[in-house]
Design an enzyme around this catalytic site. Sequence first.
Site, PDB file in Angstrom:
ATOM      1  N   ARG A 123       0.820  -1.232   0.000  1.00  0.00           N
ATOM      2  CA  ARG A 123       0.000   0.000   0.000  1.00  0.00           C
ATOM      3  C   ARG A 123       0.845   1.270   0.000  1.00  0.00           C
ATOM      4  O   ARG A 123       0.403   2.323   0.464  1.00  0.00           O
ATOM      5  CB  ARG A 123      -0.964   0.016   1.180  1.00  0.00           C
ATOM      6  N   LYS A 145       3.620  11.544 -11.567  1.00  0.00           N
ATOM      7  CA  LYS A 145       2.794  10.624 -12.357  1.00  0.00           C
ATOM      8  C   LYS A 145       3.551   9.317 -12.492  1.00  0.00           C
ATOM      9  O   LYS A 145       4.712   9.300 -12.917  1.00  0.00           O
ATOM     10  CB  LYS A 145       2.563  11.188 -13.751  1.00  0.00           C
ATOM     11  N   GLU A 187      11.593  18.567 -24.859  1.00  0.00           N
ATOM     12  CA  GLU A 187      10.845  18.989 -23.655  1.00  0.00           C
ATOM     13  C   GLU A 187      11.491  20.227 -23.041  1.00  0.00           C
ATOM     14  O   GLU A 187      10.808  21.079 -22.451  1.00  0.00           O
ATOM     15  CB  GLU A 187      10.781  17.846 -22.625  1.00  0.00           C
ATOM     16  N   LYS A 229       8.774  23.071 -14.266  1.00  0.00           N
ATOM     17  CA  LYS A 229       7.726  22.049 -14.135  1.00  0.00           C
ATOM     18  C   LYS A 229       7.195  22.014 -12.704  1.00  0.00           C
ATOM     19  O   LYS A 229       5.984  21.878 -12.495  1.00  0.00           O
ATOM     20  CB  LYS A 229       8.235  20.671 -14.582  1.00  0.00           C
ATOM     21  N   GLU A 239      -3.538  17.445 -12.264  1.00  0.00           N
ATOM     22  CA  GLU A 239      -3.867  17.773 -13.660  1.00  0.00           C
ATOM     23  C   GLU A 239      -5.355  17.967 -13.913  1.00  0.00           C
ATOM     24  O   GLU A 239      -5.974  17.261 -14.707  1.00  0.00           O
ATOM     25  CB  GLU A 239      -3.309  16.704 -14.608  1.00  0.00           C
ATOM     26  N   ARG A 243      -2.019  22.546 -15.314  1.00  0.00           N
ATOM     27  CA  ARG A 243      -0.972  21.598 -15.739  1.00  0.00           C
ATOM     28  C   ARG A 243      -1.070  21.255 -17.230  1.00  0.00           C
ATOM     29  O   ARG A 243      -0.103  20.796 -17.844  1.00  0.00           O
ATOM     30  CB  ARG A 243      -1.062  20.333 -14.867  1.00  0.00           C
ATOM     31  N   ASN A 247       1.187  20.329 -22.020  1.00  0.00           N
ATOM     32  CA  ASN A 247       0.874  19.568 -23.233  1.00  0.00           C
ATOM     33  C   ASN A 247       1.144  20.359 -24.511  1.00  0.00           C
ATOM     34  O   ASN A 247       0.773  19.919 -25.597  1.00  0.00           O
ATOM     35  CB  ASN A 247      -0.580  19.110 -23.214  1.00  0.00           C
ATOM     36  N   HIS A 250       1.853  18.602 -27.716  1.00  0.00           N
ATOM     37  CA  HIS A 250       1.575  17.183 -27.510  1.00  0.00           C
ATOM     38  C   HIS A 250       0.292  16.689 -28.183  1.00  0.00           C
ATOM     39  O   HIS A 250       0.154  15.496 -28.422  1.00  0.00           O
ATOM     40  CB  HIS A 250       1.552  16.848 -26.017  1.00  0.00           C
ATOM     41  N   HIS A 254       1.285  13.577 -30.080  1.00  0.00           N
ATOM     42  CA  HIS A 254       0.758  12.233 -29.827  1.00  0.00           C
ATOM     43  C   HIS A 254       0.155  11.637 -31.097  1.00  0.00           C
ATOM     44  O   HIS A 254       0.268  10.436 -31.353  1.00  0.00           O
ATOM     45  CB  HIS A 254      -0.296  12.264 -28.710  1.00  0.00           C
ATOM     46  N   HIS A 267       9.731  10.576 -29.325  1.00  0.00           N
ATOM     47  CA  HIS A 267       8.719  11.432 -28.717  1.00  0.00           C
ATOM     48  C   HIS A 267       9.093  12.905 -28.954  1.00  0.00           C
ATOM     49  O   HIS A 267       8.241  13.729 -29.279  1.00  0.00           O
ATOM     50  CB  HIS A 267       8.622  11.107 -27.230  1.00  0.00           C
TER      51      HIS A 267
END
Length: 364
Positions: A123, A145, A187, A229, A239, A243, A247, A250, A254, A267
């Site tokens: 946990r 994340k 980035e 960041k 998010e 936030r 993107n 992106h 993507h 990427h």
Amino acid sequence: MDAVRVNLKGRGYEIFVGPDLLRQSGDMIRPLALGRRLALVTHPVLVETHGYAPALAASLRDAGHEVSVVTVPPGEESKSLDQAACLCRELVRVGLDRGSAILALGGGVIGDLAGFVAATLFRGISFINLPTTLLAQVDSSIGGKTGVNLPEGKNLVGTFYQPRLVLADVLTLKTLPAREFRSGLAEVVKHAMIADAELFGTLERDADRVLARDAEVLQGIVAKNCAIKARIVEQDERETGVRAVLNFGHTVGHAVEAALGYGAVTHGEAVAYGMLVATALSVRRGLCPRADAARLAALLRRFALVPAAPPSPELLEKYMVRDKKTRDGVLQFVLTPGVGNVTVAPVSDRNDLWEALHNWQAYI
Ligand SMILES: NC(=O)c1ccc[n+]([C@@H]2O[C@H](COP(=O)([O-])OP(=O)(O)OC[C@H]3O[C@@H](n4cnc5c(N)ncnc54)[C@H](O)[C@@H]3O)[C@@H](O)[C@H]2O)c1
Ligand SMILES: [Zn+2]
């Protein structure tokens, strides 16, 4: 060494950026008062070829810890529920308990997988991130994340789980394959573009030293990116709002990755193309001066990040419609009013996007 604090209520932590931090890690984790047993999760190449895991383990053992080194194969395929299960079982077998900690040594794949396991095993146990790719140092190791992929899509299972500490050793970047390094630079350019005109100027001025991976220059740049960041994540840990500016590039990026198949472009290349389209759209709307768009294109070219053969606009549009960043069916797009600034706006006029996809070069 630079230090960047991430201020999150009850879950704040420090990011240290500098040379040779792996060898100092034993001393640096002491204030966390972790249990005796630690597990280091990494890739074989970082153990055998580059010797980073042995250097880290030696420092931790000198500080009185028992260290188990567990490796997972490289590649996006390792971000799976199967691999997470294997890892959990192995960590239990080597004797980890609730007081233990997991240290992730590697890029975003290791960080996302080991962070997910740390969040769920017993946990939740302490997690420390030691990012060794540029992308991981400036992006994936900040913000908490974690997660794994499903056959149905990327990052579909995961948690927000903050590390107790991040140690970004910039000397590890020396051995990163060139294409991975350049991918991470996308980035960096993104962060400068959305939040820091001064950093953008530094990148333009020091491009050669960046590409030569000068440790001093990289330390400054990585620390700046962590701070950018961190400031955004602090305002919106989970998010739900601001936030989203991260993107930038992106939505189209993507779509490029999905249309060409993951692995065909990096990427970073996909995001670079996405930033060019988003900036073209910003110029077309009268939001962004053309000169700023030209600066972005020049910097991305300097870092060899503009893909030679992007997919057709028809294909990209198809993938973009499936993108989750729509609200009431209208695509939400991250646009730029110029270098160092960002705004989110709906793009309801299909012609606008169509024109930017077809003719981005005309606006730059
Ligand atoms: N959690 C987040 O917020 C977040 C943000 C962005 C991306 N990501 C995730 O990050 C992943 C991509 O991460 P990545 O770009 O770091 O790729 P990666 O983790 O796959 O690493 C790339 C390759 O470089 C090797 N490598 C790592 N460090 C090295 C070094 N110092 N020297 C030599 N080789 C080294 C690795 O073994 C691997 O083969 C994706 O799964 C993506 O979804 C997560
Ligand atoms: Zn990205």
